[in-house]
Every structure is written in C-alpha cells, then in structure tokens.
Scaffold this motif. Structure first.
Motif, PDB file in Angstrom:
ATOM      1  N   ARG A 108       0.822  -1.207   0.000  1.00 53.02           N
ATOM      2  CA  ARG A 108       0.000   0.000   0.000  1.00 53.02           C
ATOM      3  C   ARG A 108       0.861   1.264   0.000  1.00 53.02           C
ATOM      4  NH1 ARG A 108      -5.161  -1.161   1.270  1.00 53.02           N
ATOM      5  NH2 ARG A 108      -5.581  -3.231   2.095  1.00 53.02           N
ATOM      6  N   GLN A 109       0.299   2.291  -0.574  1.00 53.05           N
ATOM      7  CA  GLN A 109       0.885   3.614  -0.447  1.00 53.05           C
ATOM      8  C   GLN A 109       0.216   4.290   0.749  1.00 53.05           C
ATOM      9  OE1 GLN A 109       3.373   4.818  -2.319  1.00 53.05           O
ATOM     10  NE2 GLN A 109       3.442   2.862  -3.408  1.00 53.05           N
ATOM     11  N   PRO A 110       0.978   4.943   1.632  1.00 53.81           N
ATOM     12  CA  PRO A 110       0.385   5.529   2.837  1.00 53.81           C
ATOM     13  C   PRO A 110      -0.705   6.550   2.554  1.00 53.81           C
ATOM     14  CG  PRO A 110       2.765   5.404   3.039  1.00 53.81           C
ATOM     15  CD  PRO A 110       2.433   5.066   1.627  1.00 53.81           C
ATOM     16  N   LEU A 111      -0.566   7.322   1.471  1.00 58.65           N
ATOM     17  CA  LEU A 111      -1.562   8.358   1.203  1.00 58.65           C
ATOM     18  C   LEU A 111      -2.012   8.308  -0.248  1.00 58.65           C
ATOM     19  CD1 LEU A 111      -0.779  11.598   3.215  1.00 58.65           C
ATOM     20  CD2 LEU A 111      -2.999  10.541   2.833  1.00 58.65           C
ATOM     21  N   ALA A 112      -2.553   7.180  -0.617  1.00 59.76           N
ATOM     22  CA  ALA A 112      -3.078   7.008  -1.970  1.00 59.76           C
ATOM     23  C   ALA A 112      -4.230   6.020  -1.911  1.00 59.76           C
ATOM     24  CB  ALA A 112      -1.986   6.494  -2.911  1.00 59.76           C
ATOM     25  N   PHE A 113      -5.125   6.132  -2.867  1.00 59.65           N
ATOM     26  CA  PHE A 113      -6.231   5.195  -2.947  1.00 59.65           C
ATOM     27  C   PHE A 113      -5.725   3.824  -3.379  1.00 59.65           C
ATOM     28  CE2 PHE A 113      -8.652   9.227  -3.796  1.00 59.65           C
ATOM     29  CZ  PHE A 113      -9.426   9.182  -2.635  1.00 59.65           C
ATOM     30  N   ASP A 114      -6.354   2.788  -2.849  1.00 59.65           N
ATOM     31  CA  ASP A 114      -6.025   1.436  -3.282  1.00 59.65           C
ATOM     32  C   ASP A 114      -6.468   1.230  -4.733  1.00 59.65           C
ATOM     33  OD1 ASP A 114      -5.052   0.756  -0.763  1.00 59.65           O
ATOM     34  OD2 ASP A 114      -7.041   0.136  -0.054  1.00 59.65           O
ATOM     35  N   ASP A 155     -13.066   9.041   5.942  1.00 63.80           N
ATOM     36  CA  ASP A 155     -12.031   9.964   6.429  1.00 63.80           C
ATOM     37  C   ASP A 155     -10.751   9.840   5.609  1.00 63.80           C
ATOM     38  OD1 ASP A 155     -13.426  11.285   8.451  1.00 63.80           O
ATOM     39  OD2 ASP A 155     -13.018   9.696   9.911  1.00 63.80           O
ATOM     40  N   PHE A 156     -10.343   8.609   5.322  1.00 61.84           N
ATOM     41  CA  PHE A 156      -9.131   8.438   4.536  1.00 61.84           C
ATOM     42  C   PHE A 156      -9.319   9.012   3.134  1.00 61.84           C
ATOM     43  CE2 PHE A 156      -6.147   6.078   1.830  1.00 61.84           C
ATOM     44  CZ  PHE A 156      -4.972   6.286   2.530  1.00 61.84           C
ATOM     45  N   ALA A 157     -10.499   8.809   2.565  1.00 57.00           N
ATOM     46  CA  ALA A 157     -10.778   9.349   1.228  1.00 57.00           C
ATOM     47  C   ALA A 157     -10.680  10.873   1.238  1.00 57.00           C
ATOM     48  CB  ALA A 157     -12.158   8.908   0.757  1.00 57.00           C
ATOM     49  N   ARG A 158     -11.240  11.495   2.256  1.00 56.64           N
ATOM     50  CA  ARG A 158     -11.127  12.966   2.361  1.00 56.64           C
ATOM     51  C   ARG A 158      -9.659  13.383   2.452  1.00 56.64           C
ATOM     52  NH1 ARG A 158     -15.400  12.160   6.184  1.00 56.64           N
ATOM     53  NH2 ARG A 158     -17.413  12.911   5.405  1.00 56.64           N
ATOM     54  N   ALA A 159      -8.896  12.664   3.256  1.00 58.26           N
ATOM     55  CA  ALA A 159      -7.492  13.024   3.450  1.00 58.26           C
ATOM     56  C   ALA A 159      -6.726  12.936   2.133  1.00 58.26           C
ATOM     57  CB  ALA A 159      -6.860  12.113   4.501  1.00 58.26           C
ATOM     58  N   VAL A 160      -6.949  11.886   1.365  1.00 54.81           N
ATOM     59  CA  VAL A 160      -6.262  11.751   0.078  1.00 54.81           C
ATOM     60  C   VAL A 160      -6.654  12.894  -0.843  1.00 54.81           C
ATOM     61  CG1 VAL A 160      -5.980  10.329  -1.976  1.00 54.81           C
ATOM     62  CG2 VAL A 160      -6.045   9.250   0.274  1.00 54.81           C
ATOM     63  N   LEU A 161      -7.946  13.215  -0.881  1.00 52.26           N
ATOM     64  CA  LEU A 161      -8.399  14.320  -1.734  1.00 52.26           C
ATOM     65  C   LEU A 161      -7.793  15.648  -1.284  1.00 52.26           C
ATOM     66  CD1 LEU A 161     -12.190  13.459  -2.230  1.00 52.26           C
ATOM     67  CD2 LEU A 161     -10.325  13.152  -3.865  1.00 52.26           C
ATOM     68  N   TYR A 162      -7.703  15.844   0.025  1.00 51.93           N
ATOM     69  CA  TYR A 162      -7.086  17.082   0.538  1.00 51.93           C
ATOM     70  C   TYR A 162      -5.646  17.197   0.051  1.00 51.93           C
ATOM     71  CZ  TYR A 162     -10.920  17.958   3.872  1.00 51.93           C
ATOM     72  OH  TYR A 162     -12.129  18.234   4.441  1.00 51.93           O
ATOM     73  N   VAL A 163      -4.888  16.112   0.177  1.00 56.68           N
ATOM     74  CA  VAL A 163      -3.487  16.142  -0.250  1.00 56.68           C
ATOM     75  C   VAL A 163      -3.392  16.379  -1.749  1.00 56.68           C
ATOM     76  CG1 VAL A 163      -1.390  14.757  -0.486  1.00 56.68           C
ATOM     77  CG2 VAL A 163      -2.672  14.723   1.655  1.00 56.68           C
ATOM     78  N   GLN A 164      -4.244  15.714  -2.517  1.00 54.58           N
ATOM     79  CA  GLN A 164      -4.236  15.889  -3.967  1.00 54.58           C
ATOM     80  C   GLN A 164      -4.521  17.333  -4.363  1.00 54.58           C
ATOM     81  OE1 GLN A 164      -7.099  13.060  -5.458  1.00 54.58           O
ATOM     82  NE2 GLN A 164      -5.659  11.336  -5.383  1.00 54.58           N
ATOM     83  N   ASN A 165      -5.224  18.046  -3.497  1.00 54.13           N
ATOM     84  CA  ASN A 165      -5.595  19.420  -3.812  1.00 54.13           C
ATOM     85  C   ASN A 165      -4.830  20.444  -2.972  1.00 54.13           C
ATOM     86  OD1 ASN A 165      -8.185  19.513  -5.758  1.00 54.13           O
ATOM     87  ND2 ASN A 165      -8.289  17.669  -4.492  1.00 54.13           N
ATOM     88  N   GLY A 166      -3.651  20.036  -2.477  1.00 48.44           N
ATOM     89  CA  GLY A 166      -2.757  20.970  -1.796  1.00 48.44           C
ATOM     90  C   GLY A 166      -3.184  21.385  -0.409  1.00 48.44           C
ATOM     91  N   LEU A 167      -3.986  20.566   0.268  1.00 47.44           N
ATOM     92  CA  LEU A 167      -4.481  20.914   1.601  1.00 47.44           C
ATOM     93  C   LEU A 167      -3.920  19.955   2.637  1.00 47.44           C
ATOM     94  CD1 LEU A 167      -8.217  21.594   0.615  1.00 47.44           C
ATOM     95  CD2 LEU A 167      -6.425  23.297   1.018  1.00 47.44           C
ATOM     96  N   ALA A 168      -2.597  19.932   2.736  1.00 45.82           N
ATOM     97  CA  ALA A 168      -1.930  18.985   3.629  1.00 45.82           C
ATOM     98  C   ALA A 168      -2.263  19.244   5.098  1.00 45.82           C
ATOM     99  CB  ALA A 168      -0.418  19.058   3.419  1.00 45.82           C
ATOM    100  N   VAL A 169      -2.435  20.495   5.480  1.00 46.42           N
ATOM    101  CA  VAL A 169      -2.768  20.824   6.873  1.00 46.42           C
ATOM    102  C   VAL A 169      -4.100  20.191   7.246  1.00 46.42           C
ATOM    103  CG1 VAL A 169      -3.350  22.677   8.472  1.00 46.42           C
ATOM    104  CG2 VAL A 169      -1.428  22.954   6.904  1.00 46.42           C
ATOM    105  N   ASP A 170      -5.092  20.347   6.370  1.00 47.97           N
ATOM    106  CA  ASP A 170      -6.418  19.777   6.635  1.00 47.97           C
ATOM    107  C   ASP A 170      -6.339  18.258   6.682  1.00 47.97           C
ATOM    108  OD1 ASP A 170      -8.382  22.240   6.276  1.00 47.97           O
ATOM    109  OD2 ASP A 170      -6.876  22.361   4.699  1.00 47.97           O
ATOM    110  N   ALA A 171      -5.542  17.673   5.783  1.00 51.14           N
ATOM    111  CA  ALA A 171      -5.404  16.222   5.756  1.00 51.14           C
ATOM    112  C   ALA A 171      -4.797  15.710   7.052  1.00 51.14           C
ATOM    113  CB  ALA A 171      -4.555  15.802   4.567  1.00 51.14           C
ATOM    114  N   CYS A 172      -3.784  16.388   7.524  1.00 52.30           N
ATOM    115  CA  CYS A 172      -3.107  15.976   8.748  1.00 52.30           C
ATOM    116  C   CYS A 172      -4.059  16.030   9.939  1.00 52.30           C
ATOM    117  CB  CYS A 172      -1.890  16.869   9.000  1.00 52.30           C
ATOM    118  SG  CYS A 172      -0.909  16.381  10.447  1.00 52.30           S
ATOM    119  N   ALA A 173      -4.777  17.142  10.071  1.00 52.56           N
ATOM    120  CA  ALA A 173      -5.718  17.293  11.188  1.00 52.56           C
ATOM    121  C   ALA A 173      -6.804  16.226  11.128  1.00 52.56           C
ATOM    122  CB  ALA A 173      -6.327  18.693  11.162  1.00 52.56           C
ATOM    123  N   LEU A 174      -7.301  15.970   9.934  1.00 50.13           N
ATOM    124  CA  LEU A 174      -8.366  14.979   9.770  1.00 50.13           C
ATOM    125  C   LEU A 174      -7.880  13.591  10.158  1.00 50.13           C
ATOM    126  CD1 LEU A 174     -10.790  14.741   6.750  1.00 50.13           C
ATOM    127  CD2 LEU A 174      -9.657  12.714   7.602  1.00 50.13           C
TER     128      LEU A 174
END
Length: 299
Positions: free
Chosen positions: A31-37, A244-263
């Motif tokens: 698995r990739q830690p921050l990617a969709f399966d 939650d994981f899906a939101r986090a991946v989308l946040y990272v994909q869209n440059g929102l790493a802070v939001d992803a981390c908090a989530l």
C-alpha cells in the motif's frame, strides 16, 4: 421507519460482507500511505458476485419483451442526450416492459438485459457498423427515431468518455476502461430500473461500493463535488467506505496537507482500537505527511 430507510439499512448490512472480502484481497498488496487502493480487485470481485446474484445468462433477445426492453433503453438514452421533454415517458415505457420481461422470466433478466445493452452499445461506440445496423433494424418498427437516438447517445458518450480518459481519440475502448464503463452503464441502468424494482434486488452491494469508489477515487469530478458525494454517502451510512481516509487523500491531492493531517489525527483518535487496520492506515498516512509536508503536519 419508511421503506427507503429500511432498504438502506438492509443494503448497508449486505455491503459489509463485500467490503470485507475486498479488504482481504487488498491486504495482500503493498500500500501507499496516502493514496487510494487500486480499484481492480473491486472490479474482479464483481466478476464473482454477478453470477451468484443473477445465475446463468438469459437469452434476452429470445423473448419479445426482452427485445422491447433493449429498444426502450436506446430510446431512453437518446432522449436523455437530446434533453427531450418526454424523457419520463420513455423511462416509464422502459420499466413497464422490464416488468413484463421479469414476469416472463425472473428478476435476473434486468441484469442480463443491461449486459446485452452495454455490449451492443460498446460495439456501436467503437464504430461497429454491422452492430449498429442490426440494432436499427430490430428497433425501427417500434421507434422510427432509433437512428437519431443512437447518434445523440453516441455523441454524448464520446464527450463523457474522452473527458474521463476512458476512450482513445480513434474511439477504441481499452480493456481496463471497458470494465469501468460497464460499471457506469450499470449505475445508469439501475437508476432508471429502481423506479420499478427494489434496488436491493438488482444492484449487488459490491457494485454500489465500486461505483462510489470510481466517483471519488478516479473520476474527473471536481474536488468540491467529490467531498459532497462523500458527505452524502456517509450521512446515510449505507456503504462501508473509509470516508475519512478518502477525504485526506483528496485534501493532499488538492494541496491541503494541513487539513489532511488534522483529519487523519482526529480519525486515528476516534477509531476503535480494535480496528487495527484503519488505525495503522491512519498512522502510516500521518507519518508520510510528517515527512513529506513537515511544516503542515507535525508528529
């Protein structure tokens, strides 16, 4: 409790079994830690689920009602592409004839009819003139506008499939894209058929999950719309998806790493310690963010 809520609860229970099976399959893959399966195992699972749900193939065209249903579908799709005012009339006719087909055979006929319709349309979309002529000949007596409807639907399909990267410029559908297009076709078909038949009888829960995953993980749907889809699906608590994981991946994909981390940190804290799979997934994702976006995410 109203009927729709009961259906959603039943579907949610059924979905869990399919989701667990997919997780077992996916757990064998790195698995990739921050990617969709990868979605391929989910689609492969459908290849086993469909025969269990719908038994052996029904020869749809050997039934007069079956021929009618297929032609009705082409009429409906053409009118949808043309944004015709009598689109509802077309869906009602489709469902009325679908009920006649089911009465003459079984409810599994709705699936096998959808398979036949997709196979014929996929051939037409890829320029198979003989198949198009066959369809026109079969449906012409009932629908004098069949050629116009096929043309409108084909043009609408090209616009969609090309935007999603699911068809080549010379209108060839790659094998991996064919499965996704079949899934999307099934979703459209079931959306109309569910006006006549309970969705829990015509759409396996694994198929519902696969379509949600395609929308969120692979489609070119805008970021804000994907978030709304996640929120809607989570609100009804029908599909056991890691929202939650899906939101986090989308946040990272869209440059929102802070939001992803908090989530992810919040999700980790609120996840049952017994759910070791999700807690480990969140933990690994947080670590990855801390290394790749050290300012945005602190351990």
């Amino acid at each position: 409790m109203n009927t729709s809520k009961r259906i959603m609860i039943i579907l949610g229970i059924a979905l869990l079994a399919g989701f667990i099976a997919v997780m077992i399959i996916d757990s064998r893959q790195p698995r990739q830690p921050l990617a969709f399966d990868p979605i391929e195992p989910q689609l492969t699972l459908l290849d086993r689920v469909y025969p269990q749900w719908f038994s052996t193939r029904i020869d749809i065209l050997s039934h007069e009602q079956g021929k009618q249903v297929i032609c009705d579908w082409y009429r409906y799709k053409g009118k949808a592409a043309l944004q015709a005012e009598d689109l509802n009339d077309a869906s009602e006719q489709f469902n009325a004839n679908a009920m006649d087909l089911v009465s003459a055979t079984s409810i599994s006929a709705t699936y096998w009819a959808s398979e036949l319709a997709f196979d014929e349309l996929a051939a037409i979309y890829q320029g198979n003139r003989a198949k198009r002529d066959e369809v026109v000949q079969r449906c012409l007596a009932d629908n004098p506008d069949i050629d116009k409807h096929l043309t409108a639907d084909t043009e609408a399909f090209y616009a969609f499939a090309q935007a999603e990267g699911l068809i080549s410029e010379d209108h060839v559908i790659p094998a991996n894209a064919l499965k996704l297009l079949r899934l999307i076709h099934r979703h459209l078909w079931n959306g109309v058929a569910s006006e006549q038949f309970p969705l829990t009888r015509i759409e396996p829960p694994e198929e519902s999950l696969a379509f949600l995953r395609w929308q969120i993980e692979l489609s070119h749907m805008p970021f804000d719309q994907k978030l709304r889809k996640i929120n809607q699906a989570e609100q009804f608590a029908v599909i056991p998806y890691d929202y939650d994981f899906a939101r986090a991946v989308l946040y990272v994909q869209n440059g929102l790493a802070v939001d992803a981390c908090a989530l992810l940190k919040n999700a980790y804290q609120n996840t049952d310690p017994q759910n070791t799979f999700r807690r480990e997934r969140y933990h690994n994702a947080i670590n990855e963010l801390a290394h790749s976006h050290s300012i945005a995410c602190q351990l």
